[in-house]
Enzyme design. Structure first.
Site, short mmCIF file in Angstrom:
data_model
loop_
_atom_site.label_atom_id
_atom_site.label_comp_id
_atom_site.label_asym_id
_atom_site.label_seq_id
_atom_site.Cartn_x
_atom_site.Cartn_y
_atom_site.Cartn_z
CB SER A 694 -0.92 0.03 1.15
OG SER A 694 -0.36 -0.01 2.32
CE LYS A 737 -3.41 1.07 5.06
NZ LYS A 737 -3.29 0.62 3.79
#
Length: 817
Positions: A694, A737
């Protein structure tokens, strides 16, 4: 009715055959259950009307009558079709009327005759007869048959057959083979059908063979009967002897004033077995073991083994169930009272209760709670038991290496016990508890077997209705048990075992959830444990967030509870010493109790910089921001990746580098930069391992920023996987996140287009404070994250050796997904 009476049979030696012509037509006397042979004088009782008329007619017309046996003795008034075709022609010797209306008649058989046809059947049966000529076959074989038949007849009498005493003596004196066969066939207690076969056999040798076969079978039957009788008699004698001795022992003990504790104990065990409501085969096994126990000497070491086994059988909840609560609303209220969050788990439990309410016979589900430590896996099991009204049983599988821990050990071993499953059911005392197995991912394997393989039967609803424990050795029904397993990692669980369970993932708690859990559960619990009143110690939200951010780094709340308990102890000490009356914990005062913070969390940069981009990472401890730095140096085109990066993250860096090279012309980058420039990509906090795809777009953005001298916007954070073509692929952990970005002061979050659906899990107040940009290509990412043109002052300040220089950054998470 005509019946033969053996007691009055006249010996054949006295009945010499008479040579007379056979009359053509004679009356017929049916005999029921008896076959009359030639040369024998037998008594008959005649009572049926047609038989009496036939007898009266016979007495008037020469005393000759045909004696024919009935095929079926249940027929009271037989006709021609009910009689055999072969009979015996006899002569009436004597008649005697009896008071009950019947006639006792003595008849002497003369020869075999065959019925060729019936003249009439009313008022009595009258038939045409033919003489049946006998065939003699003298010789050694016939003589052997005669001796064999006589020996068998003697054996039959010796085995206890109820026969006249002179029958054997008469058989020994007869020399004619045919007359011998007739005599023995008459006396032997054999079926009428066989006697009729002997009568119909004109050949004397065939007659003897038939008789030898049937006598041999009768002898075998009598021998088996004698063995059975002898065995039964012996058992009866042993039982009577044992009963006598026990009664005598009781009498002696009563005289001595002693109490028969052992007998009372056996009766008590028998009563408990009956009251346990065991299945039929289990109860039979228990009673058999009890009988063994009664016969054992009290000092035998086997007594303890059998007694312990019976105690375990009786203790099993064969037919005991907890009354199950199926109130969905009440269950939902209980689950919400005990736990904050865990939405998916609560929904699954409520679904199970709803289905159980509609379908009573549904088998118990096998749930598997997987997640990091301290997120409430075990405690949610207790709440499920409380919500459903079931008993709760918990066992730990961690470190288990012996298969016997699950299935138990054979009773032949010293100190053998049932497995943990049976022990848990005994503890619960019901057959439908909530059975929790903790740490299913930490089962070991050694020479004692594989406990995980033993669990395959336990955790399979199609098999566990007849679970076999090595100690009990009887089938045990586990289909009503609600099994729940827990673990931290799914990978170590064997595939076959994993396939039998419905896995429910427990994600780590986010910061907001930890704050709520602390306010609703942890703080009241610790205040009570430390004897504090709520007014004596108050925790502000800022104080809790400071503890969570700077003093704990975990997915669960165990360390958070420990830090709260530490603060409670210090406040309790101050109150006990009368130094303080009350305390209020704020973000600033936390350090007074816990000292300096042990962890750091990322905050957004204070200004836009070249070669530094903000990424988002997620671990089991929650989300955090991380910075990716790029430095360009003179060299030969080497790419260096540092920061304790995993294989996947290094591949992301290489993909970003290849993307920059392939798009150099479009991005206004020197196309030959890789020939004379070394590129160093670094993710700070090198002591913490990091991995995952990611960070791909973050690395690509940082690299393009360094090569184009375009600063990266400091209030923009991003996450996503990059491909060589510049496509942006979706990633996981979006909720954690985004919350980390919000906590760090980020204003814009760049996410892959396919992660748009994950916004449903993000709290509304967070969505209001952030701007979300969903992208599909790197061009969109660069347009959002980079300034349009490089800053002159930044270009003038940044020398090649100083571009993207390292500086203090917040500690990133241990891995990136």
């Amino acid at each position: 009715m005509a019946e033969a009476k053996d007691a009055d049979v006249v010996s054949p030696e006295a009945a010499e055959p008479k040579v007379e012509a056979v009359p053509g037509e004679v009356p017929v006397l049916p005999t029921r259950g008896a076959v009359i042979y030639p040369y024998l004088v037998v008594p008959l009782f005649v009572g049926r009307p047609r038989s009496i008329k036939a007898l009266e007619t016979t007495m008037k017309n020469g005393r000759r009558i045909a004696l024919v046996a009935q095929r079926n003795i249940t027929v009271d008034d037989p006709g021609p079709d009910d009689l055999y075709q072969v009979g015996t022609l006899g002569e009436v010797v004597q008649t005697l009327p009896l008071p009950d209306g019947t006639i006792r008649v003595m008849i002497e058989g003369s020869e075999r005759v065959r019925i060729s046809g019936y003249v009439h059947s009313d008022p009595f049966l009258k038939a045409r007869i033919q003489h049946l000529v006998e065939v003699e076959q003298p010789g050694i074989e016939t003589e052997a048959l005669v001796r064999n038949v006589v020996a068998q007849f003697e054996r039959l009498i010796n085995l206890g057959k109820n026969l006249p005493a002179d029958a054997l003596e008469s058989a020994r004196r007869i020399t004619d083979a045919g007359r011998l066969a007739d005599l023995i066939a008459y006396y032997a207690q054999i079926p009428v059908e066989v006697k009729q076969q002997v009568l119909e056999a004109a050949n004397q040798r065939v007659r003897l063979e038939i008789l030898a076969n049937v006598l041999n079978r009768e002898i075998e039957i009598l021998e088996v009967e004698r063995k059975i009788s002898s065995r039964v008699k012996q058992e009866l004698e042993d039982s009577q002897k044992e009963f006598y001795l026990r009664e005598k022992m009781k009498a002696i003990q009563q005289e001595l004033g002693e109490r028969d504790d052992r007998t009372g104990e056996m009766e008590e065990l028998r009563t408990r077995i009956k009251e346990a409501e065991m299945p039929e085969e289990v109860e039979e096994r228990a009673l058999k073991e009890l009988d063994r126990l009664e016969r054992m000497p009290p000092a035998s070491p086997e007594v303890v083994v059998v007694r312990t086994y019976l105690d375990w059988l009786i203790a099993m909840p064969w037919n005991k169930r907890s009354e199950e609560k199926l109130d969905i609303r009440a269950a939902e209220r209980i689950l919400n009272e005990d736990h904050y969050g865990l939405k998916k788990v609560k929904e699954r439990v409520l679904e199970f209760l709803a289905v159980r309410k509609l379908a009573k016979d549904i088998k118990g589900p096998i749930l598997c709670f997987m997640g990091p430590p301290g997120v409430g896996k075990t405690s949610i099991g207790r709440s499920i038991a409380r919500a459903t009204g079931r008993k709760f049983v918990r066992i730990s599988l961690g470190g288990m290496r012996d298969e016997g821990e699950i299935r138990g050990h054979r009773r032949t071993y010293v100190g053998a016990l049932p497995g943990r499953i049976v022990q848990g059911l005994k503890t619960a005392s019901t057959r439908n508890p909530v059975f929790m197995m903790d740490e299913v991912d930490k089962i070991g394997v050694d020479f004692r077997g594989d406990p995980a393989s033993a669990l395959l039967e336990v955790l399979d609803p199609e098999q566990n209705n007849a679970f076999s424990d090595h100690y009990l050795e009887v089938p045990l029904d586990l289909s009503e048990v609600m099994f729940i397993t827990t673990g931290n990692l799914l990978d170590p669980v064997p595939p076959a075992l994993k396939d039998r369970m419905e896995v429910i993932e427990f994600p780590g708690y986010i910061e907001d959830e930890k704050v709520k859990i602390a306010q609703l559960f942890l703080i009241p619990k610790q205040l009570k444990n430390h004897g504090l009143e709520p007014k004596q110690l108050r925790f502000t939200e800022s104080g809790l967030r400071t503890i969570i951010r700077e003093y704990t780094r975990e997915a669960g709340v165990r360390n958070l509870e420990r830090e709260i308990a530490s603060i409670c102890r210090k406040v309790a000490k101050g109150i006990a010493q009368e130094k303080v009356k009350a305390a209020r914990l704020t973000g600033k005062s936390v350090r007074n109790y816990l000292g300096q913070g042990r962890f750091r969390y990322g905050m957004a940069e204070k200004e836009d910089e070249v070669g530094v981009a903000t990424g988002l990472g997620w671990t089991e401890f929650g989300g955090d921001i991380l910075f990716v730095e790029v430095t360009l140096m003179k060299g030969r085109g080497n790419l260096v990746l540092t920061g304790h990066l995993g294989d996947v993250m290094q591949e992301s860096g290489k993909a970003a580098f290849s993307y920059a090279r392939s798009r150099a012309a479009d991005l206004a980058i020197d196309e030959d930069f890789y020939r004379r420039t070394d590129v160093h990509i670094h993710v700070p906090a090198g002591q913490i391992p990091k991995d995952g795809p990611s960070a791909g777009i973050t690395m690509a953005t940082t690299l393009v920023s360094a090569l184009t001298r375009r600063p990266v916007r400091r209030n923009v954070a991003m996450t996503g996987e990059v491909t060589l073509r510049g496509k942006v692929l979706p990633v996981g952990g979006v909720k954690e996140k985004v919350l980390a970005a919000h906590r760090a002061g980020i204003k814009t979050v760049i996410l892959p287009q396919e992660n748009k659906r994950d916004l449903e899990e993000i709290p509304s107040h967070v969505q209001e404070d952030l701007t979300f940009s969903f992208v599909e290509t790197m061009d969109e990412v660069l347009s959002l994250a980079l300034h349009e043109r490089p800053r002159r002052e930044a270009a003038a300040k940044a020398a090649p050796s100083e571009r993207g220089a390292a500086r203090p950054v917040a500690q990133p998470p241990s891995s990136v997904h």
